[in-house]
Scaffold this motif. Structure first.
Motif, PDB file in Angstrom:
ATOM      1  N   VAL A  81       0.868  -1.180   0.000  1.00 47.91           N
ATOM      2  CA  VAL A  81       0.000   0.000   0.000  1.00 47.91           C
ATOM      3  C   VAL A  81       0.902   1.227   0.000  1.00 47.91           C
ATOM      4  N   CYS A  96      -4.642   7.529  -0.799  1.00 45.97           N
ATOM      5  CA  CYS A  96      -4.170   6.143  -0.920  1.00 45.97           C
ATOM      6  C   CYS A  96      -3.894   5.955  -2.406  1.00 45.97           C
ATOM      7  N   LEU A  99      -2.966   0.250  -3.843  1.00 46.84           N
ATOM      8  CA  LEU A  99      -3.202  -0.883  -2.936  1.00 46.84           C
ATOM      9  C   LEU A  99      -3.319  -2.120  -3.811  1.00 46.84           C
ATOM     10  N   LEU A 115      -4.858  -1.770   3.929  1.00 46.77           N
ATOM     11  CA  LEU A 115      -5.623  -0.521   3.912  1.00 46.77           C
ATOM     12  C   LEU A 115      -5.655   0.075   5.315  1.00 46.77           C
ATOM     13  N   TYR A 145     -13.814  -1.219  -1.391  1.00 55.63           N
ATOM     14  CA  TYR A 145     -13.765   0.049  -0.653  1.00 55.63           C
ATOM     15  C   TYR A 145     -15.121   0.388  -0.032  1.00 55.63           C
TER      16      TYR A 145
END
Ligand SMILES: CC(C)(COP(=O)(O)OP(=O)(O)OC[C@H]1O[C@@H](n2cnc3c(N)ncnc32)[C@H](O)[C@@H]1OP(=O)(O)O)[C@@H](O)C(=O)NCCC(=O)NCCS
Length: 176
Positions: A81, A96, A99, A115, A145
């Protein structure tokens, strides 16, 4: 023998392992809508070893890897990540950027663990929210997500390898 893993900050010599995970994961997740040729070209462009090494060194970027041991000597990276500030955004908005988990390990909880590590790092650094980009065609990624509290906050179009691609922006609050 069951595999064990540790999530740790990336080191300079992890760049090639990170790129290998990205290549396998991109092909498994994106070949259907980007095509394998575009995937290869994007990996060459976006995962150049020098740029990964720069990100690993950068004080405001954070890369964590999953280091998997087979119980003997061999150590392999199976996920990573990458988090940092949202470029040109408010100071409390983190990003972010990447990932990825090796497809051989999907569904084992590694993506969730990565995450959470990325989110915790952003929260410790004073960010209040995290935002990311996900291909509109990547339904599995969006579902992942959504199941972790992210909602769609916008859309954008990016030109990749000569073709316009639609991306969703997704974001979530960070626990302080
Ligand atoms: C999205 C991704 C990071 C998730 O990693 P992961 O290690 O599979 O995640 P977890 O095991 O923690 O959770 C997997 C989720 O997918 C579901 N799942 C179960 N088996 C699965 C499988 N074989 N393949 C994919 N997803 C599976 C699980 O139900 C779980 O969702 P839920 O807990 O909300 O029900 C990983 O699939 C991946 O690298 N995908 C390609 C790249 C990508 O889409 N990245 C994110 C967008 S940039």
């Amino acid at each position: 023998m069951p595999s064990r893993h540790v999530v740790r900050p990336a080191k300079h010599d992890d760049a090639a392992g990170i790129r290998a995970v990205a290549r396998a994961s991109w092909h498994a997740a994106y070949d259907d809508f980007l095509g394998p040729g575009t995937v290869e070209r994007m990996i060459e462009r976006w995962y150049a070893l020098e740029s990964l090494e720069r990100a690993i060194r950068s004080p405001d970027q954070h890369l964590f890897v999953v280091d998997t041991s087979d119980g003997c000597q061999e150590r392999l990276l199976t996920g990573f990540v990458h988090v940092g500030p949202w470029p040109d955004g408010p100071a409390t908005l983190g990003k972010c950027s990447r990932l990825y988990v090796h497809p051989g390990q999907w569904g084992e909880g590694i993506g969730t663990e990565l995450l959470e590590r990325g989110q915790a790092t952003l929260a410790q650094e004073g960010y209040h929210r995290v935002r990311l980009e996900v291909f509109e065609a990547n339904e599995r990624g969006q579902q992942f997500y959504r199941g972790r509290g992210y909602t769609v906050s916008g859309t954008e179009t990016e030109r990749l390898d000569g073709t316009n691609r639609r991306l969703l922006l997704m974001e979530a609050p960070l626990r302080q």
